[in-house]
Design a protein around this motif. Structure first.
Motif, short mmCIF file in Angstrom:
data_model
loop_
_atom_site.label_atom_id
_atom_site.label_comp_id
_atom_site.label_asym_id
_atom_site.label_seq_id
_atom_site.Cartn_x
_atom_site.Cartn_y
_atom_site.Cartn_z
N ILE A 238 0.85 -1.20 0.00
CA ILE A 238 0.00 0.00 0.00
C ILE A 238 0.88 1.25 0.00
N THR A 239 1.94 1.21 0.79
CA THR A 239 2.89 2.33 0.83
C THR A 239 3.53 2.54 -0.54
N HIS A 240 3.98 1.45 -1.15
CA HIS A 240 4.64 1.55 -2.45
C HIS A 240 3.69 2.09 -3.52
N PHE A 241 2.44 1.62 -3.50
CA PHE A 241 1.47 2.09 -4.49
C PHE A 241 1.18 3.57 -4.30
N THR A 242 0.95 3.99 -3.06
CA THR A 242 0.65 5.39 -2.77
C THR A 242 1.79 6.31 -3.20
N VAL A 243 2.99 5.92 -2.82
CA VAL A 243 4.16 6.75 -3.14
C VAL A 243 4.41 6.77 -4.65
N SER A 244 4.18 5.66 -5.33
CA SER A 244 4.38 5.60 -6.79
C SER A 244 3.45 6.56 -7.52
N VAL A 245 2.20 6.63 -7.06
CA VAL A 245 1.22 7.54 -7.68
C VAL A 245 1.66 8.99 -7.49
N VAL A 246 2.10 9.33 -6.29
CA VAL A 246 2.54 10.70 -6.00
C VAL A 246 3.79 11.04 -6.81
N ALA A 247 4.77 10.15 -6.77
CA ALA A 247 6.03 10.38 -7.51
C ALA A 247 5.77 10.45 -9.01
N GLY A 248 4.86 9.60 -9.50
CA GLY A 248 4.54 9.59 -10.92
C GLY A 248 3.90 10.89 -11.37
N PHE A 249 3.05 11.47 -10.51
CA PHE A 249 2.40 12.74 -10.85
C PHE A 249 3.44 13.85 -11.00
N PHE A 250 4.32 13.98 -10.02
CA PHE A 250 5.35 15.02 -10.10
C PHE A 250 6.26 14.81 -11.32
N ALA A 251 6.60 13.56 -11.59
CA ALA A 251 7.45 13.27 -12.73
C ALA A 251 6.75 13.61 -14.04
N ALA A 252 5.44 13.33 -14.14
CA ALA A 252 4.68 13.63 -15.35
C ALA A 252 4.57 15.14 -15.58
N VAL A 253 4.37 15.90 -14.50
CA VAL A 253 4.29 17.36 -14.63
C VAL A 253 5.60 17.93 -15.16
N VAL A 254 6.71 17.43 -14.62
CA VAL A 254 8.03 17.94 -14.99
C VAL A 254 8.43 17.52 -16.41
N THR A 255 8.13 16.28 -16.77
CA THR A 255 8.69 15.72 -18.00
C THR A 255 7.78 15.76 -19.22
N SER A 256 6.48 16.01 -19.05
CA SER A 256 5.56 15.95 -20.19
C SER A 256 5.98 16.83 -21.38
N PRO A 257 6.38 18.09 -21.17
CA PRO A 257 6.81 18.89 -22.32
C PRO A 257 7.97 18.26 -23.09
N PHE A 258 8.92 17.68 -22.37
CA PHE A 258 10.06 17.04 -23.02
C PHE A 258 9.65 15.73 -23.69
N ASP A 259 8.66 15.05 -23.12
CA ASP A 259 8.17 13.82 -23.70
C ASP A 259 7.45 14.11 -25.02
N VAL A 260 6.67 15.18 -25.05
CA VAL A 260 6.00 15.59 -26.29
C VAL A 260 7.03 15.96 -27.34
N ALA A 261 8.04 16.74 -26.95
CA ALA A 261 9.09 17.15 -27.89
C ALA A 261 9.85 15.93 -28.41
N LYS A 262 10.15 15.00 -27.53
CA LYS A 262 10.86 13.78 -27.94
C LYS A 262 10.05 13.00 -28.97
N THR A 263 8.77 12.80 -28.69
CA THR A 263 7.90 12.05 -29.60
C THR A 263 7.81 12.72 -30.96
N ARG A 264 7.60 14.02 -30.97
CA ARG A 264 7.43 14.74 -32.24
C ARG A 264 8.72 14.79 -33.05
N ILE A 265 9.84 15.00 -32.39
CA ILE A 265 11.12 15.06 -33.10
C ILE A 265 11.50 13.69 -33.65
N MET A 266 11.28 12.64 -32.87
CA MET A 266 11.60 11.30 -33.35
C MET A 266 10.69 10.87 -34.49
#
Length: 312
Positions: A238-266
């Motif tokens: 339960i701890t791992h799942f909860t923390v993964s969701v929180v960490a995933g959200f912050f990571a998605a906020v930070v990296t989404s612009p670069f992920d879009v750029a990566k996909t489009r450039i590739m």
């Protein structure tokens, strides 16, 4: 210091084995990739949907519409994938259930190498920086994560490139069409040489550095905080799942612009000189995307991106 004679040999070997961190990190992400590949496919399709459909130069507009199979005299193509859930069903209706597993072979190759290096390397670098204990400063974890992610992404860029192109390919004839992983490697090498396999390596490396730094460091820090403060009592699933969701959200906020750029450039077509026909780099992609689609264009596919990161 010698081991206690009563300590089982297997425990002694496995408890501190560095190689095991690499193996388990890679294997766990390969299993996750099998489950999340449909999410990855719709994420990729959403990221390139309606790409630069406003305020393009005529040359870029013609090229982009030809790539999407639209007559250049018409306006931008209508929105085909209307969100994550409806978009997933649309892919199945258009291309069959198997389309949700496009790009699985390069995805497994990527996770088996990239995630092995990224997750195993994170622990190794943390140990080197004396940042493995619970009270280690956050900045050390961020540096360790960023370095591990950047190195892993640079080495494994060819697999990521092929994955993006195979997942992006729908029914459109203008899209990159490969019969499989081997065919993709050979086709790209023959047309663009070794450097062709490293298209998009800059945004890919930037994304990976930010992803690993934000995801693993946030996971580490949030888990220790929740356990220390008593909000969560035990270090269990339960701890791992909860923390993964929180960490995933912050990571998605930070990296989404670069992920879009990566996909489009590739995924963009290249000219005879080997250069992309639409974007020259990450900043150029950011500029053109914001100008044409607004800041939200950099967050296309955010929900599936968050779901995918959280599962890993």
């Amino acid at each position: 210091m010698p081991e206690d004679k009563n300590t089982p040999v297997a425990v002694t070997v496995y408890r501190d084995a560095t190689w095991l961190k690499f193996v388990l990190g890679g294997l766990s992400c390969m299993v996750a990739a099998c489950v999340t590949n449909p999410i990855d496919v719709i994420k990729t399709r959403l990221q390139i949907q309606g790409e630069l459909d406003k305020k393009l130069t005529e040359a870029a507009k013609t090229q982009q519409q030809q790539y999407q199979g639209v007559n250049s005299s018409t306006s931008a193509p209508p929105k085909h994938y209307k969100g994550f859930v409806r978009g997933t069903f649309q892919i199945v209706r258009d291309e069959g259930l198997a389309a949700l597993y496009k790009g699985l072979s390069p995805s497994l190759l990527r996770e088996g190498t990239y995630s092995t290096m990224r997750m195993g390397g994170y622990d190794v670098i943390k140990d080197y920086m004396n940042a493995s204990d619970r009270d280690a400063p956050l900045w050390k974890k961020l540096v360790a994560g960023g370095a591990a992610g950047a190195l892993a992404a640079t080495v494994t860029n060819p697999a990521d490139l092929i994955k993006v192109r195979m997942q992006a390919a729908g029914k459109t004839k203008q899209a990159y069409q490969y019969r499989g992983l081997y065919d993709a490697f050979i086709s790209i090498y023959r047309s663009d040489g070794v450097f062709g396999l490293y298209k998009g390596v800059v945004p890919n490396t930037q994304r990976a550095a930010l992803l690993t730094a934000s995801q693993l460091a946030t996971y580490d820090h949030v888990k220790h905080f929740l356990l220390r403060s008593g909000i969560l009592k035990k270090d269990n699933i339960i701890t791992h799942f909860t923390v993964s969701v929180v960490a995933g959200f912050f990571a998605a906020v930070v990296t989404s612009p670069f992920d879009v750029a990566k996909t489009r450039i590739m995924n963009q077509k290249v000219g005879s000189d080997g250069k992309g026909l639409i974007y020259s780099g990450t900043l150029d992609c950011f500029h053109k995307t914001i100008k044409a689609e607004g800041i939200t264009g950099l967050y296309k596919g955010f929900l599936p991106n968050w779901m995918r990161i959280g599962a890993h």
